[in-house]
Design a protein around this motif. Structure first.
Motif, PDB file in Angstrom:
ATOM      1  N   GLY A 251     -19.182 -31.040  -0.265  1.00  0.00           N
ATOM      2  CA  GLY A 251     -19.075 -31.091  -2.140  1.00  0.00           C
ATOM      3  C   GLY A 251     -17.932 -30.624  -2.359  1.00  0.00           C
ATOM      4  O   GLY A 251     -18.233 -30.055  -3.685  1.00  0.00           O
ATOM      5  N   PHE A 252     -16.654 -30.354  -2.306  1.00  0.00           N
ATOM      6  CA  PHE A 252     -15.700 -29.022  -2.340  1.00  0.00           C
ATOM      7  C   PHE A 252     -15.153 -29.492  -3.692  1.00  0.00           C
ATOM      8  O   PHE A 252     -13.494 -29.388  -3.218  1.00  0.00           O
ATOM      9  N   GLY A 253     -15.051 -30.237  -4.439  1.00  0.00           N
ATOM     10  CA  GLY A 253     -14.825 -30.293  -5.357  1.00  0.00           C
ATOM     11  C   GLY A 253     -14.500 -29.264  -6.550  1.00  0.00           C
ATOM     12  O   GLY A 253     -14.629 -27.847  -6.689  1.00  0.00           O
ATOM     13  N   GLY A 278     -17.440 -25.330   3.296  1.00  0.00           N
ATOM     14  CA  GLY A 278     -17.606 -26.188   2.167  1.00  0.00           C
ATOM     15  C   GLY A 278     -16.937 -27.647   3.142  1.00  0.00           C
ATOM     16  O   GLY A 278     -16.566 -27.685   4.243  1.00  0.00           O
ATOM     17  N   VAL A 279     -17.612 -29.119   2.592  1.00  0.00           N
ATOM     18  CA  VAL A 279     -17.225 -30.141   2.890  1.00  0.00           C
ATOM     19  C   VAL A 279     -16.470 -31.047   1.963  1.00  0.00           C
ATOM     20  O   VAL A 279     -16.694 -30.797   0.929  1.00  0.00           O
ATOM     21  N   ILE A 314     -14.532 -28.106   5.758  1.00  0.00           N
ATOM     22  CA  ILE A 314     -14.529 -28.660   7.237  1.00  0.00           C
ATOM     23  C   ILE A 314     -14.461 -30.501   6.462  1.00  0.00           C
ATOM     24  O   ILE A 314     -14.858 -30.424   5.247  1.00  0.00           O
ATOM     25  N   ASP A 315     -14.113 -31.264   7.056  1.00  0.00           N
ATOM     26  CA  ASP A 315     -13.876 -32.814   6.758  1.00  0.00           C
ATOM     27  C   ASP A 315     -14.932 -33.532   6.678  1.00  0.00           C
ATOM     28  O   ASP A 315     -16.192 -33.042   7.171  1.00  0.00           O
ATOM     29  N   GLY A 321     -19.934 -31.029  12.090  1.00  0.00           N
ATOM     30  CA  GLY A 321     -18.881 -29.776  11.544  1.00  0.00           C
ATOM     31  C   GLY A 321     -20.082 -30.243  10.768  1.00  0.00           C
ATOM     32  O   GLY A 321     -20.653 -29.418   9.915  1.00  0.00           O
ATOM     33  N   ILE A 322     -20.586 -31.257   9.967  1.00  0.00           N
ATOM     34  CA  ILE A 322     -21.592 -31.168   7.938  1.00  0.00           C
ATOM     35  C   ILE A 322     -22.707 -30.669   9.099  1.00  0.00           C
ATOM     36  O   ILE A 322     -24.162 -29.689   8.804  1.00  0.00           O
TER      37      ILE A 322
END
Length: 718
Positions: A251-253, A278-279, A314-315, A321-322
């Motif tokens: 969660g890259f907010g 980061g995701v 990553i998406d 990737g996660i």
């Protein structure tokens, strides 16, 4: 000087192969290949293992004892050196986990450092330079510079003398039997770190300390031997040295990119992770950060820009990737809203199962939820997901997953899409201009040189100018306030090491202070400022009506209620109050729309506003400002600019039926998969009546909080 194992230590002397570098396995492989090439037959493992820690001469004698007098060991060793150097030059020196953090700590403690290796100087220096660790060492003593190799004491005695230290004041770090014998015979303090072959028990007994888990075990004791570094100053640079760790941010907010990445970049103050993964589902953000490998957080109050590097995004849809991130990470920060966590729980559960199946160690998932009970919420989501996917493994996976309760004390906002695109366009135009100038300048500088040299100078000049142009291309993605510390429940060793995390025994009190004092007031402030036409929290606080409401909330209602409920909160309340007000006054980058979002969640009877009302009523404290705040929350949801917001839509639908705020506050429908806890229309009737009165006045355009009428406080609302 370092206090270690009740000894005063002045210097540390390191063996190289097998101790600092994982080169023994590589060495075995290259000698096998060289033996096959030159002798036409393999060399036995008993010869290879027996040669550990020996000088070249003694290793050659052992090889001939095992393989015959005509065995061409010198030629094989020379060829193995060539193969090994080629591998190292292509792939780098394999550094032992924990080494860089050990060297940083020893240097920061003021100790002298030396290398005492059986390798030849040409090999040793190439490896030390390649691994970028030569800078830590004052001297290097090599096997081709002493008359007698290990297990003779010469090499350690010479290293200690060159440092000007007595051997008995030196830790001597070794992995092999011969190395430990050499250190012991030199009169030093041997430290055994395990590598391929454990020395005999009698030899290990010579060591001051023995670490079966290698250099990381030595690092753990060094950590215990010294006091942790204090919380870093905002302007303090991140550690320059990268360690072995990978940190994840799911969660890259705003909180993920603007807080957790900065916390992980400071790490323990000695080193920082080699990569932060980061995701995010934001493709534009992902492309920008990945293209540059870094981004900037701006602290406007101090006019300070902080660049965070070694970041890769990553998406959210990239489950492979996660899974890789969870498998490799030492810690994963979880910075998503509750619905997103519930939606991502199956993905996280599958990643944890894969980590467990691969034999991965314990993992800390650090939730940043701005919610009391955030740890229980996350654990509950993961428990449900694991029980659905692999119920027979759920308990084992959860036992190795630590999810602490946290309290976060930073306000962060992310740049809006339009502002980000505008900034990117301006910076890219600057970059293009600088790149064109770099090409011209390099050509002019090289004009009078011979052709071949001129081309090299041009390339170097362009590279340097391009690097400077890239520095100017850095993008500001987040605006943040300077308070940095995270409070977390004690229990995970890695949390004790991170400089910006304070571990406490009773996190509940800190959570309640933060939730009631900050979160509730912050939401009400945003709702009121928005109603009065202000765009940001800082602008709202410049309005005397907003400032007066905040003062009444804090001084007359929330602080007295917290002190009555939690007397131990007296230790943190003054600092929390002062910091909160100061930060709100300067939060000119923090939009009211962001702070005020999710009004349905914030108006749950157990949450920050109504939960505080219930707490105050238990102690006979009136809550006029808090009740006014509840009415403001519903007004915020009914505002036209909230028509598309999901939680505001739910409030609007309930309100539209009869136009009564009581219907909204007593609603009992489903919310994020759970029943929403509203007020009771009978039990809470007096409270509902007062809130309805505030709401009616607000609807009529009377935006000031009226003076309270004297009344007894009732135990309601909670």
């Amino acid at each position: 000087m370092l206090e270690f194992a009740n000894r005063k230590i002045e210097a540390v002397i390191f063996d190289m192969d097998g101790t600092m570098f994982d080169t023994e396995r590589l060495r075995f492989d290259t000698i096998r290949r060289a033996s096959n090439e030159i002798a036409g037959r393999p060399i036995g493992d008993h010869t290879l293992i027996g040669s550990l820690g020996l000088s070249a001469a003694r290793a050659e004698a052992l090889a001939r004892d095992h393989n015959g007098a005509d065995y061409p060991y010198a030629a094989i060793r020379k060829r193995a050196d060539e193969l090994e150097l080629a591998h190292v030059r292509a792939h780098g020196v394999p550094v032992k986990p924990g080494l860089l953090a050990v060297l940083e700590r020893l240097r920061r403690a003021g100790l002298s450092l030396a290398v005492a290796t059986s390798s030849r100087r040409a090999i040793a220096e190439e490896y030390l330079i390649n691994a970028n660790v030569l800078k830590y060492f004052d001297i290097t003593v090599c096997g081709d510079e002493v008359a007698h190799g290990k297990p003779h004491p010469d090499i350690f005695q010479r290293a200690a003398a060159s440092l000007g230290c007595a051997p008995e004041d030196c830790l001597m770090i070794e992995d092999s039997e011969n190395g430990l014998l050499s250190a012991s015979r030199a009169g030093g303090l041997p430290i055994h770190v395990h590598d391929i072959k454990a020395p005999p028990r009698a030899v290990r007994a010579l060591a001051l300390r023995s670490y079966p888990d290698g250099m990381t075990g030595f690092l753990d004791e060094l950590r215990r031997s010294g006091a942790p570094l204090p919380t870093p100053r905002l302007t303090e640079p991140f550690p320059a040295t990268l360690n072995d760790a990978v940190a994840g941010i799911h969660g890259f907010g705003a909180m993920g990119g603007g807080l957790l990445a900065q916390v992980f970049s400071h790490w323990d103050g000695y080193t920082r992770p080699r990569e932060i993964i980061g995701v995010t589902g934001d493709a534009g953000l992902r492309d920008l950060v990945n293209a540059l490998g870094r981004y900037t957080v701006r602290y406007g109050v101090q006019a300070f820009d902080q660049t965070i590097s070694n970041v890769r995004l990553i998406d959210t849809a990239d489950e492979a990737g996660i899974t890789d991130m969870y498998a490799r990470a030492a810690i994963v920060g979880l910075a998503m809203p509750e619905p997103a966590i519930r939606q991502q729980a199956p993905v996280i559960a599958r990643a944890l199962l894969a980590r467990h199946a691969a034999g991965g160690g314990d993992l800390v998932i650090l939730p940043v939820l701005n919610k009391v009970g955030g740890s229980d919420f996350v654990r509950g989501c993961l428990t449900d997901a694991l029980n659905d996917i692999a119920p027979d493994q759920a308990d084992a996976v959860l036992a190795r997953t630590h999810i602490p309760e946290t309290v976060v004390n930073r306000i962060v906002s992310r740049l809006g899409r339009e502002a980000l695109l505008r900034q990117a366009r301006i910076k890219l135009e600057m970059f293009d201009k600088a790149a064109r100038a770099a090409a011209t300048d390099s050509a002019e500088v090289a004009g009078g040189l011979p052709t071949s040299l001129a081309r090299s100078v041009q390339r170097m000049g362009r590279a340097a100018d391009m690097a400077r142009a890239l520095e100017r291309l850095n993008l500001v993605l987040y605006h943040a306030e300077p308070d940095m510390q995270i409070h977390a429940g004690r229990g995970a060793p890695i949390l004790e090491r991170l400089r910006q995390i304070t571990c406490v025994d009773d996190i509940h009190v800190v959570q309640m202070v933060k939730n009631r004092l900050w979160n509730g007031t912050h939401a009400i402030l945003a709702w009121y400022a928005h109603l009065l036409g202000h765009a940001t929290i800082g602008q709202g606080m410049s309005d005397h009506r907003v400032a007066a409401l905040v003062e009444q909330l804090l001084k007359a209602e929330i602080r007295p209620a917290l002190l009555a409920e939690y007397p131990q909160a007296a230790q943190v309340l003054p600092a929390f109050t002062q910091t909160f007000v100061a930060r709100c006054r300067r939060s000119f980058k923090d939009p009211c729309l962001r702070v005020g979002r999710d009004p349905l969640r914030k108006l749950n009877r157990h949450e920050r506003v109504l939960g505080t009302i219930a707490m105050a009523h238990r102690h006979g404290i009136a809550t006029d400002a808090l009740e006014f705040g509840v009415a403001l929350g519903v007004m915020f949801a009914l505002h036209p600019d909230q028509a598309e917001a999901r939680e505001s839509q739910a409030i609007r639908q309930v309100f539209a039926r009869r136009g009564l705020i009581e219907d909204v506050l007593c609603w009992q429908g489903p919310w994020n998969g759970q029943p929403w806890a509203g007020l009771d229309p009978v039990e809470d009737a007096p409270l509902l009546s007062r809130i309805a009165g505030h709401f009616a006045r607000l609807r009529a355009g009377q935006t000031a909080l009226p003076d309270p009428a004297p009344r007894p406080a009732e135990a309601a609302g909670g």
